[in-house]
Design a protein around this motif. Structure first.
Motif, PDB file in Angstrom:
ATOM      1  N   THR A 105       0.828  -1.207   0.000  1.00 23.18           N
ATOM      2  CA  THR A 105       0.000   0.000   0.000  1.00 23.18           C
ATOM      3  C   THR A 105       0.861   1.254   0.000  1.00 23.18           C
ATOM      4  OG1 THR A 105      -1.748  -1.156   1.206  1.00 23.18           O
ATOM      5  CG2 THR A 105      -1.824   1.247   1.228  1.00 23.18           C
ATOM      6  N   ALA A 109       1.569   3.825  -3.509  1.00 22.43           N
ATOM      7  CA  ALA A 109       1.192   5.235  -3.389  1.00 22.43           C
ATOM      8  C   ALA A 109       2.400   6.142  -3.606  1.00 22.43           C
ATOM      9  CB  ALA A 109       0.579   5.495  -2.011  1.00 22.43           C
ATOM     10  N   LEU A 133      -3.115  10.369  -2.538  1.00 22.54           N
ATOM     11  CA  LEU A 133      -1.983   9.448  -2.411  1.00 22.54           C
ATOM     12  C   LEU A 133      -1.280   9.596  -1.068  1.00 22.54           C
ATOM     13  CD1 LEU A 133      -0.643   9.750  -6.054  1.00 22.54           C
ATOM     14  CD2 LEU A 133      -1.719   7.741  -5.009  1.00 22.54           C
ATOM     15  N   CYS A 136      -3.175   7.496   1.219  1.00 16.64           N
ATOM     16  CA  CYS A 136      -2.824   6.087   1.055  1.00 16.64           C
ATOM     17  C   CYS A 136      -1.481   5.770   1.716  1.00 16.64           C
ATOM     18  CB  CYS A 136      -2.776   5.723  -0.426  1.00 16.64           C
ATOM     19  SG  CYS A 136      -4.385   5.742  -1.237  1.00 16.64           S
ATOM     20  N   GLN A 137      -0.540   6.710   1.644  1.00 15.26           N
ATOM     21  CA  GLN A 137       0.724   6.519   2.366  1.00 15.26           C
ATOM     22  C   GLN A 137       0.460   6.336   3.861  1.00 15.26           C
ATOM     23  OE1 GLN A 137       3.327   9.908   1.377  1.00 15.26           O
ATOM     24  NE2 GLN A 137       4.720   8.417   0.477  1.00 15.26           N
ATOM     25  N   LEU A 139      -2.286   5.224   5.288  1.00 14.92           N
ATOM     26  CA  LEU A 139      -2.895   3.917   5.535  1.00 14.92           C
ATOM     27  C   LEU A 139      -1.825   2.839   5.650  1.00 14.92           C
ATOM     28  CD1 LEU A 139      -5.962   3.840   3.092  1.00 14.92           C
ATOM     29  CD2 LEU A 139      -6.017   4.082   5.569  1.00 14.92           C
TER      30      LEU A 139
END
Length: 458
Positions: A105, A109, A133, A136-137, A139
């Protein structure tokens, strides 16, 4: 709340796996976190150097910097969500598979950020994609840390947990060193000066993208190492005994709400210290933050990165020191003493780094002191936070505490510090750090000593 016997009856393969060589565990926990933190920190560096210019509307540079910091902070909002998401699977299906998912993940990203169009090309879509993005980093990193910490602690020898747990912590200074080192090499190679370079300079056109794109190579290496692992014996034993839970989040809130709160505030001063000494100090030290007196600190950006690279070596050096101390004297006494040092460090800001008196030498000393304290406080965290929680909710509980603290201590730190120095002066940034330290002290005095607890307890 445990699963029923019918649901949790151990299968033939639900047995404690053969031990993995310690060297492989050390490499897997440290290499993975190094990659994740490299990805995270190249964004932090670009948030000061690149993103205000390329991804936000032209105008007041302070507003652009604050907008960049706001996007930077978005990942910290995502991190608790990542800890819940990956923690659910980490406590349900195992540590190994979840660690692979978090690494992918984060890596995907980061790679895609290196491909993004800028504001001049697509307008407001550019900062929107950057924010997505960055989320997402967050996450990915939200699920990474607790898994790496558990991989280290749940396989450690008795009496050596803090030493074993410091290996994933070393990933932070290693990732930071390579992130800033990569940018420094690019700045020197492309002869880039942030204050004088034209908007079509090679660094702003394509050079900044190289670290983001190159991270894909590191992710492949990290995946190879982690796929060689087996499950931790502590988790495998919990599976074999049918002690998993259906809903780790609900269970940890129901049964371990007090450790959640205590763990969050134990981590608060650590996060606040690090992101003040790195992200905010970078913008302040290179003159992007103007004091209320109107005086700028004007250290060249390349020179400043060089100072940070020296200081981060002290961060790395003191992480193992703190692991040894925490095993010998206990987690609480060591962290209480270090947190008191962080408070004193905060009180010193007013005379230490006032705009009128800062030189390269003074800034180096400031960074070295801050990074040394960071190594001492960060090292034991991957021991004490997992030790606060039972096995069946340990991934979720330690991850939530660690990452909620990232919102309270890291996401807002550069933003608040920028505002404080602009309106009230640099001394108030230190007061802000000292207040975070006091809250951490209260949490430490409220916590139990965990050095001798058994990690097999459910």
């Amino acid at each position: 709340m445990s699963e029923s016997p019918a649901q949790s009856a151990p299968s033939a393969d639900a047995v404690v796996p053969p031990p993995v060589p310690r060297s492989r565990i050390v490499i897997a926990s440290m290499v993975g976190t190094s990659i994740e933190f490299f990805d995270f920190y190249i964004y932090a560096t670009a948030a000061v150097l690149v993103f205000p210019t390329l991804f936000f509307p032209k105008g007041d540079p302070t507003v652009a910097l604050l907008s960049s910091f706001a996007t930077f902070g978005l990942a910290f909002v995502a991190r608790p969500i990542g800890s819940i998401l990956f923690g659910h699977f980490g406590d349900r299906i195992g540590r190994k598979a979840t660690l692979v998912g978090s690494l992918l993940t984060m890596g995907i990203a980061t790679f895609v950020i290196g491909l993004l169009p800028t504001y001049d090309s697509v307008g407001y879509l550019a900062p929107a994609l950057l924010a997505l993005l960055r989320f997402c980093q967050g996450l990915g990193l939200g699920g990474e840390w607790s898994g790496a910490a558990l991989l280290a602690t749940e396989t450690a020898k008795p009496g050596k947990r803090a030493w074993a747990a410091m290996w994933p912590q070393l990933g932070a200074p290693i990732g930071f060193f390579f992130a800033n080192g990569t940018f420094l090499l690019l700045l020197v190679w492309l002869d880039f000066d942030a204050k004088t370079a034209a908007s079509n300079h090679a660094f702003l056109t394509w050079g900044w993208r190289i670290p983001f794109l190159a991270s894909a190579i590191m992710v492949v290496v990290g995946l190879y190492v982690r796929l060689k692992l087996t499950e931790t014996p502590v988790f495998a034993q919990a599976v074999a005994e049918g002690k998993k839970v259906k809903a780790p989040l609900a269970e940890v809130v129901k049964t371990s709400w007090r450790p959640l709160i205590i763990g969050t505030f134990i981590m608060l001063a650590t996060y606040t210290l690090f992101y003040i000494v790195t992200t905010w100090t970078t913008s302040y030290g290179t003159g992007k933050v103007v004091d209320r007196s109107g005086v700028e600190v004007s250290i060249n950006y390349s020179d400043f990165l060089g100072l940070q690279l020296i200081a981060v070596l002290f961060f790395a050096a003191f992480v193992p020191v703190s692991g040894l101390l925490a095993d010998r004297y206990g987690r609480r006494p060591v962290l209480i003493l270090i947190t008191a040092g962080i408070i004193l460090f905060g009180i010193s800001f007013g005379w230490f780094i006032s705009p009128e008196s800062v030189t390269d030498t003074v800034m180096l000393v400031f960074l070295v002191v801050g990074m040394s304290l960071m190594g001492l406080t960060f090292g034991p965290m991957s021991a004490i936070l997992p030790e606060l929680f039972p096995t069946n909710v340990r991934y979720t509980g330690s991850g939530i505490s660690y990452n909620v603290a990232s919102i309270l201590g890291a996401a807002v730190a550069p933003f608040i510090a920028t505002w404080l120095v602009h309106d009230y002066g640099v001394a108030w940034v230190g007061v802000y750090l000292a207040i975070a330290g006091v809250l951490t002290l209260i949490a430490l005095f409220s916590a139990r000593e965990t050095r001798d607890v058994s990690l097999t307890d459910v």
